[in-house]
Design an enzyme around this catalytic site. Sequence first.
Site: not given
Length: 206
Positions: A41, A45, A69, A129
């Site tokens: 993943e 960021r 993210t 999640k």
Amino acid sequence: MFAIENEIRKVGLVPVVVLNSVSETEPVLRALTTGGVPVAEICYRTACAPECLKTAVKEFPNMLIGAGTVINAEQCLEAIRYGAKFIVSPGLSDAVAAVCQKEGIPYLPGVVTPTEIMHALELGLTTLKFFPAGVYGGLKAIKALSAAFPQCSFMPTGGVDNSNLKEFISFDKILACGGSWMVKGSQAQIIQTCQEARSIITEIRG
């Protein structure tokens, strides 16, 4: 979509990969695959994240590469255009959910409360999640939420590592465990951590 989720369940692990330069992509992903974890993943960021994602998809065609993210539709569309096979968010975004639904891409939004789970269910999302797991009650909280929402499966992220992985992965409502603990240290350390994690998964799930 279900095929991707089944692949994630089979591996049982989703490394959260934060890359600070495109040059880091190959060695980190090579270490993951060598360690038996062909999933990554790649988090949005850092400024180089899109290029890292593009590089990962090109250089590792047999890996299951997703984007993490992801907090808005623009990032989501870009990640999918660059080849992301699944999308993960720290929270729940209606806009991201809509893009993923239109594109036929699995979306794992971050949730921690019954209200957030109900919102996700209204959007047709049942694979969620649980983040940050360590802060919001960990496995105990997931078990309590699963009693109320038996149709959901969870990917706890944050607060999971090899010391408690067996406890988490033994619960049948856990799709996989996510986290950055698998990508810490040198390439050799990443390989060793991943191998240890995979052996735990194999012990529980066969």
